[in-house]
Scaffold this motif. Sequence first.
Motif: not given
Lengths: 213, 208
Positions: A137, B156-158, B162-163, B167, B170, B179
């Motif tokens: 990332t 992973s929140g996706k 894709y999220q 955001d 968090y 997560n």
Amino acid sequence: MKTDSNVYTIIYATVLVVIVAVALAVVSQVLSPRQQANALLDKQKQILVALNQDIDAVANPAALYKELCQDTIACGNTEVYVFNVDSATKYVLRLHGQGLWGGIGGYLALNDDKNTVFGINFNHESETPGLGAEIVTEKFRSQFVGKHIKDATGAIRSIAVLKVGKSAEEGQEQVDAYAGATITSTGVNDMLATNLEEYREFLMEGKEADYAE
Amino acid sequence: MLSKKTKEAFWGPLNINNPVVVQILGICSALAVTVQLKPALVMGISVTIIVALSNVVISLIRKSIPMRIRIIVQLVVVAALVTIVSEVLKAFAYDVAMQLSVYIGLIITNCILMGRLEAFAMTNNVGESLMDGLGNGFGYAWILVVVAFVRELLGSGKILGYQIIPDSWYIANGGLYENCGMMLMPAMALILVGCVIWIHRIANEEKK
């Protein structure tokens, strides 16, 4: 037809194996140019990311690579790629090491002082998604930008990847490891250290020999 | 149009006779490729194609196979198909092939394949074997997709990269959400498969 006889069984097995072998050979031959092109494009994209190029915004990454790439310099068993980004020379070194589940690798782009990190990119075979895999990332990679791979005396001193709160030895620069991915982070740390040694000849070029430890 | 037996061959494995949650086959790969949805989808599709095709091939040659080497013949057919699928993925879906790495090759050892070949394709005609292969493939795929959906969303929140979780929720950004790291561990896939089996059993209790 008697399918239980020995002769039938042996002939059957032989014919089957030959048919399968021919089929696989044909498939492999037909697809191999495409696979090699994919592998090459993937490598070029990774190098472009290491050079801070936004490859998603570029229609043809291969053409951009060709435009930027100037030369390759042999260095021991490996090679250094020379690029020209915004009329400044950048050197790209290939990294390879071991993560938790499999190999990790990447490309390190240095400024023309062969010391300051211009950009870095990582890849991995099978690190844990959400943990070790996070080394790819932007968040993790951007920490390296502007860091130095040599200490004040000019000796090679790899960037340490350390748990938040720990500090590196005197003269060594550091970045934060990804929390929860200890082994992958250690892998990145070791990969940088060992790979920079492989490039010693290139990195120390033109320096006095006594800079070597 | 389709006979009752053919329909049964297709619909059975999707629910009542599901290879994963009823026969408990193919669990190993279900743990390995379900951290994210995309590899799980590709794995599901790959297995479906391979089970269907190998079922058809074995069914076509079933009367000619010498009984003593039938398992070897089945293995050779499966291994050849798996290699072809793996090569095709490397040529046309390079990213996914890299992500699935060794697991495509390991389809060869997926118990569902050998199970279907030995138990069904060796004794049934081509049409029924094709439907049985498709049914078992999809039956395997949908379990993988359910498990991967939950793991990727909570881990992973996706979804598909894709999220989904905003955001701003968090902790790092001043929210209250974090997560669930457990979801990324292989053990959690086993627990989720267990939950699917549980729900599946409750839902099918009356039918038995």
